[in-house]
Design a protein around this motif. Structure first.
Motif, PDB file in Angstrom:
ATOM      1  N   SER A 155     -14.679-103.855 -34.648  1.00 36.27           N
ATOM      2  CA  SER A 155     -15.377-102.952 -35.567  1.00 36.27           C
ATOM      3  C   SER A 155     -16.888-103.137 -35.498  1.00 36.27           C
ATOM      4  O   SER A 155     -17.643-102.151 -35.495  1.00 36.27           O
ATOM      5  N   LEU A 156     -17.344-104.379 -35.443  1.00 32.75           N
ATOM      6  CA  LEU A 156     -18.784-104.628 -35.377  1.00 32.75           C
ATOM      7  C   LEU A 156     -19.365-104.102 -34.067  1.00 32.75           C
ATOM      8  O   LEU A 156     -20.453-103.515 -34.043  1.00 32.75           O
ATOM      9  N   HIS A 157     -18.624-104.299 -32.991  1.00 30.77           N
ATOM     10  CA  HIS A 157     -19.060-103.771 -31.695  1.00 30.77           C
ATOM     11  C   HIS A 157     -19.128-102.247 -31.750  1.00 30.77           C
ATOM     12  O   HIS A 157     -20.065-101.628 -31.215  1.00 30.77           O
ATOM     13  N   GLY A 158     -18.161-101.625 -32.418  1.00 30.59           N
ATOM     14  CA  GLY A 158     -18.172-100.169 -32.569  1.00 30.59           C
ATOM     15  C   GLY A 158     -19.342 -99.684 -33.390  1.00 30.59           C
ATOM     16  O   GLY A 158     -19.959 -98.650 -33.090  1.00 30.59           O
ATOM     17  N   ALA A 159     -19.693-100.434 -34.438  1.00 29.18           N
ATOM     18  CA  ALA A 159     -20.834-100.053 -35.270  1.00 29.18           C
ATOM     19  C   ALA A 159     -22.123-100.096 -34.469  1.00 29.18           C
ATOM     20  O   ALA A 159     -22.981 -99.206 -34.582  1.00 29.18           O
ATOM     21  N   VAL A 160     -22.268-101.108 -33.639  1.00 33.60           N
ATOM     22  CA  VAL A 160     -23.469-101.239 -32.813  1.00 33.60           C
ATOM     23  C   VAL A 160     -23.535-100.155 -31.744  1.00 33.60           C
ATOM     24  O   VAL A 160     -24.619 -99.684 -31.373  1.00 33.60           O
ATOM     25  N   ARG A 161     -22.340 -99.735 -31.261  1.00 33.66           N
ATOM     26  CA  ARG A 161     -22.296 -98.701 -30.217  1.00 33.66           C
ATOM     27  C   ARG A 161     -22.415 -97.292 -30.795  1.00 33.66           C
ATOM     28  O   ARG A 161     -22.220 -96.306 -30.083  1.00 33.66           O
ATOM     29  N   GLY A 162     -22.694 -97.178 -32.099  1.00 30.38           N
ATOM     30  CA  GLY A 162     -22.992 -95.883 -32.696  1.00 30.38           C
ATOM     31  C   GLY A 162     -21.807 -95.114 -33.224  1.00 30.38           C
ATOM     32  O   GLY A 162     -21.861 -93.892 -33.361  1.00 30.38           O
ATOM     33  N   ARG A 163     -20.705 -95.788 -33.573  1.00 34.36           N
ATOM     34  CA  ARG A 163     -19.536 -95.075 -34.085  1.00 34.36           C
ATOM     35  C   ARG A 163     -19.641 -94.749 -35.575  1.00 34.36           C
ATOM     36  O   ARG A 163     -18.772 -94.091 -36.130  1.00 34.36           O
ATOM     37  N   GLY A 164     -20.648 -95.266 -36.256  1.00 32.41           N
ATOM     38  CA  GLY A 164     -20.810 -94.925 -37.664  1.00 32.41           C
ATOM     39  C   GLY A 164     -20.838 -96.152 -38.551  1.00 32.41           C
ATOM     40  O   GLY A 164     -20.339 -97.224 -38.196  1.00 32.41           O
ATOM     41  N   VAL A 165     -21.392 -95.988 -39.750  1.00 35.15           N
ATOM     42  CA  VAL A 165     -21.563 -97.106 -40.665  1.00 35.15           C
ATOM     43  C   VAL A 165     -20.238 -97.620 -41.190  1.00 35.15           C
ATOM     44  O   VAL A 165     -20.120 -98.784 -41.604  1.00 35.15           O
ATOM     45  N   VAL A 166     -19.193 -96.773 -41.181  1.00 31.79           N
ATOM     46  CA  VAL A 166     -17.895 -97.211 -41.691  1.00 31.79           C
ATOM     47  C   VAL A 166     -17.375 -98.402 -40.910  1.00 31.79           C
ATOM     48  O   VAL A 166     -16.664 -99.270 -41.442  1.00 31.79           O
ATOM     49  N   TRP A 167     -17.756 -98.509 -39.638  1.00 28.96           N
ATOM     50  CA  TRP A 167     -17.299 -99.626 -38.814  1.00 28.96           C
ATOM     51  C   TRP A 167     -17.950-100.926 -39.246  1.00 28.96           C
ATOM     52  O   TRP A 167     -17.364-102.009 -39.091  1.00 28.96           O
ATOM     53  N   LEU A 168     -19.155-100.856 -39.787  1.00 29.38           N
ATOM     54  CA  LEU A 168     -19.820-102.051 -40.299  1.00 29.38           C
ATOM     55  C   LEU A 168     -19.054-102.598 -41.503  1.00 29.38           C
ATOM     56  O   LEU A 168     -18.852-103.809 -41.627  1.00 29.38           O
ATOM     57  N   HIS A 169     -18.608-101.687 -42.364  1.00 23.60           N
ATOM     58  CA  HIS A 169     -17.807-102.106 -43.515  1.00 23.60           C
ATOM     59  C   HIS A 169     -16.449-102.657 -43.064  1.00 23.60           C
ATOM     60  O   HIS A 169     -15.971-103.657 -43.610  1.00 23.60           O
ATOM     61  N   ALA A 170     -15.838-102.004 -42.074  1.00 18.31           N
ATOM     62  CA  ALA A 170     -14.544-102.487 -41.560  1.00 18.31           C
ATOM     63  C   ALA A 170     -14.679-103.889 -40.992  1.00 18.31           C
ATOM     64  O   ALA A 170     -13.806-104.745 -41.193  1.00 18.31           O
ATOM     65  N   ALA A 171     -15.774-104.139 -40.276  1.00 17.56           N
ATOM     66  CA  ALA A 171     -16.005-105.468 -39.710  1.00 17.56           C
ATOM     67  C   ALA A 171     -16.134-106.519 -40.804  1.00 17.56           C
ATOM     68  O   ALA A 171     -15.574-107.621 -40.705  1.00 17.56           O
ATOM     69  N   ALA A 172     -16.870-106.181 -41.850  1.00 22.18           N
ATOM     70  CA  ALA A 172     -17.062-107.128 -42.957  1.00 22.18           C
ATOM     71  C   ALA A 172     -15.737-107.425 -43.655  1.00 22.18           C
ATOM     72  O   ALA A 172     -15.420-108.587 -43.950  1.00 22.18           O
ATOM     73  N   VAL A 173     -14.936-106.388 -43.913  1.00 21.11           N
ATOM     74  CA  VAL A 173     -13.643-106.576 -44.582  1.00 21.11           C
ATOM     75  C   VAL A 173     -12.712-107.425 -43.723  1.00 21.11           C
ATOM     76  O   VAL A 173     -12.052-108.356 -44.219  1.00 21.11           O
ATOM     77  N   CYS A 174     -12.640-107.131 -42.430  1.00 23.01           N
ATOM     78  CA  CYS A 174     -11.754-107.895 -41.543  1.00 23.01           C
ATOM     79  C   CYS A 174     -12.182-109.354 -41.450  1.00 23.01           C
ATOM     80  O   CYS A 174     -11.335-110.259 -41.437  1.00 23.01           O
ATOM     81  N   ALA A 175     -13.488-109.596 -41.387  1.00 29.86           N
ATOM     82  CA  ALA A 175     -13.976-110.973 -41.318  1.00 29.86           C
ATOM     83  C   ALA A 175     -13.628-111.734 -42.597  1.00 29.86           C
ATOM     84  O   ALA A 175     -13.194-112.894 -42.550  1.00 29.86           O
ATOM     85  N   TRP A 211     -23.331-106.790 -46.690  1.00 27.73           N
ATOM     86  CA  TRP A 211     -21.989-106.239 -46.872  1.00 27.73           C
ATOM     87  C   TRP A 211     -20.910-107.313 -46.788  1.00 27.73           C
ATOM     88  O   TRP A 211     -19.862-107.185 -47.428  1.00 27.73           O
ATOM     89  N   LEU A 212     -21.168-108.380 -46.032  1.00 24.90           N
ATOM     90  CA  LEU A 212     -20.239-109.511 -46.041  1.00 24.90           C
ATOM     91  C   LEU A 212     -20.146-110.112 -47.441  1.00 24.90           C
ATOM     92  O   LEU A 212     -19.050-110.425 -47.929  1.00 24.90           O
ATOM     93  N   VAL A 213     -21.297-110.255 -48.093  1.00 23.91           N
ATOM     94  CA  VAL A 213     -21.317-110.806 -49.447  1.00 23.91           C
ATOM     95  C   VAL A 213     -20.611-109.866 -50.417  1.00 23.91           C
ATOM     96  O   VAL A 213     -19.789-110.299 -51.249  1.00 23.91           O
ATOM     97  N   VAL A 214     -20.895-108.568 -50.318  1.00 20.92           N
ATOM     98  CA  VAL A 214     -20.295-107.588 -51.239  1.00 20.92           C
ATOM     99  C   VAL A 214     -18.782-107.548 -51.080  1.00 20.92           C
ATOM    100  O   VAL A 214     -18.023-107.675 -52.053  1.00 20.92           O
ATOM    101  N   HIS A 215     -18.314-107.360 -49.854  1.00 23.17           N
ATOM    102  CA  HIS A 215     -16.863-107.277 -49.627  1.00 23.17           C
ATOM    103  C   HIS A 215     -16.181-108.624 -49.858  1.00 23.17           C
ATOM    104  O   HIS A 215     -15.046-108.676 -50.357  1.00 23.17           O
ATOM    105  N   GLY A 216     -16.881-109.703 -49.500  1.00 22.96           N
ATOM    106  CA  GLY A 216     -16.317-111.026 -49.756  1.00 22.96           C
ATOM    107  C   GLY A 216     -16.134-111.281 -51.235  1.00 22.96           C
ATOM    108  O   GLY A 216     -15.088-111.808 -51.666  1.00 22.96           O
TER     109      GLY A 216
END
Length: 468
Positions: A155-175, A211-216
């Motif tokens: 998800s984090l790799h997808g966020a960096v590759r321009g797939r959208g901000v939702v992937w940043l949130h997905a990465a934080a939740v999964c972590a 977002w890691l702090v928020v979702h955590g």
């Protein structure tokens, strides 16, 4: 003589072997003593019983991890037959791990036939490695934790590759969920942040940290509310902090020696892969593959200290060395982009011939480990005998190593043998009267095999035991 691509006829043989080995792991699941003890946590949730209790309680299930694994395996609890339950949980465990690997391969640009070929190779290499094969043989938190870590990377790799901000949130939740699966995954967080800082700069890393702090915080509040703050901290933090090491440098050296010895099955393939790369000197890795490999290697590096520390704890092992898995997937991505490796003609080219020979080594090792662990080709049904005992003579048999049966048949948690040992070892031994009160009067203690510890006898010295 007709030629065949490496991804055709020989891969059919290796694919069939991989499926056969996975089938054997699924069939053996119910015969592995640790599996019912771990699935008991899911059964407790399904029955509305407490997953975590405090020291003074006698009904210790011994679940010293976060609640993600029990929640993940809840669907298997719908199956009424205990043998089918273990089979389904083992399938789900393997699918969880393999799908996460497939997603990382896909994100790196490995597609179609090469993706399938790489997955077959991954199964053979994993099952041929005595440490990593345990993620299939045992139904435990490691497969779920590694899968969530992989999804965080995906998800984090997808966020960096321009797939959208939702992937940043997905990465934080999964972590965050990975940490709530197994505590050592906390090292995943600085690994993700380090990679993001180097790839995208400080601002992006700070945003992800927020977002890691928020979702955590959100997930933590949810779990604290559901399971109790004191209960969770007692079982997932305090007991681990007070768990001693098994030994010093000799144990550490023995663990590393075991790791090196079992990795020898990969050596021929590593040599051939490096030789092919040097010989062909093909194009550089695509940017998305190189970036993802760097991310996985950062995860491997950051998780190494905690993994090694956990491996020398009493009751610990090399299954906690998650760095090995991340480095393995990184190497698999690199190999997936070596086109001469996958598209060599067989049997005429030397590349294909050596590649096939290299594949045979982990395959032989995998079948050797299957024999060593006593893998079966038909589903094990020993658990059904214990269910029959519990149904025919309720309030008589106490299964110290199999709380799953008692939870499902009698709707109660009885103390698990290993939980009592861990509490005693940590200096947190529950009162003996509380332990006895959690079991019905005059029980017959049933141990499924002689090799299991019998620590519970410490609290029931005058009662009969039986081995099945």
């Amino acid at each position: 003589m007709k030629t065949t691509r490496l991804t055709e006829m020989p891969l059919v043989m290796f694919g069939a072997a991989a499926l056969a080995l996975l089938w054997a792991n699924f069939c053996t699941a119910a015969a592995v003593p640790w599996n019912p003890a771990r699935l008991a946590a899911s059964a407790a949730l399904a029955e509305g019983l407490p997953l975590y209790v405090l020291r003074d309680s006698g009904a210790h299930l011994g679940w010293f991890y976060g609640p993600v694994f029990p929640l993940w395996h809840l669907p298997a609890m719908l199956l009424p037959n205990i043998s089918a339950l273990h089979f389904a949980a083992s399938v789900w465990n393997a699918v969880t791990l393999l799908v996460s690997i497939a997603l990382l391969l896909w994100a790196s640009g490995v597609r179609r036939a090469q993706l399938l070929s790489a997955l077959i190779l991954a199964v053979l290499l994993l099952l041929g490695h005595d440490v990593l094969a345990r993620n299939f043989f045992f139904i435990h938190v490691d497969a779920v934790c590694l899968a969530l870590g992989a999804l965080a990377c995906f998800s984090l790799h997808g966020a960096v590759r321009g797939r959208g901000v939702v992937w940043l949130h997905a990465a934080a939740v999964c972590a965050v969920l990975a940490v709530w699966t197994k505590q050592i995954a906390v090292a995943l967080l600085p690994a993700l942040l380090t990679w993001l800082w180097r790839e995208c700069g400080r601002a992006m890393a700070a945003r992800f940290a927020f977002w890691l702090v928020v979702h955590g915080a959100a997930v933590t509040v949810l779990f604290f509310a559901a399971f109790g703050i004191e209960e969770i901290l007692f079982n997932t933090v305090l007991i681990h902090l007070r768990n001693p090491n098994e030994g010093g440098w000799p144990v550490f050296a023995a663990r590393l020696g075991q790791l090196g010895l079992t990795t020898l099955s990969w050596l021929p393939l590593i040599i051939v892969a490096l030789w092919v790369t040097h010989r062909e000197q093909g194009p550089r890795l695509p940017d998305e593959a190189a970036s993802l490999i760097r991310l996985l290697l950062w995860c491997a590096v950051w998780q190494l200290p905690l993994g090694l520390s956990a491996s020398i704890k009493v009751g610990g092992g090399l299954n906690s060395l998650h760095s090995l898995h991340y480095a393995f997937v990184a190497a698999l991505i690199w190999l997936g982009h070596q086109h001469s490796w996958w598209h060599a003609m067989w049997p005429r080219t030397r590349v294909a011939t050596f590649a096939l020979l290299a594949w045979l080594v982990p395959l032989i090792s995998a079948f050797g480990l299957a024999h060593k662990h006593g893998l079966r080709w038909q589903p094990a049904r020993e658990q059904e005998q214990l269910v029959k005992l519990a149904r025919e003579t309720p309030d008589k048999f106490y299964f110290p190593w199999n709380p799953l049966v008692t939870i499902r048949e009698e709707g109660r948690v009885q103390p698990m043998d290993n939980a009592l040992f861990c509490l005693w070892l940590a200096g947190l031994e529950p009162p003996a009267e509380s332990i006895r009160a959690a079991v019905f009067p005059n029980p017959v203690l049933v141990y499924e095999e002689p090799s299991q510890s019998k620590f519970a006898l410490r609290y029931f010295p005058s009662h009969r035991t039986d081995s099945k």
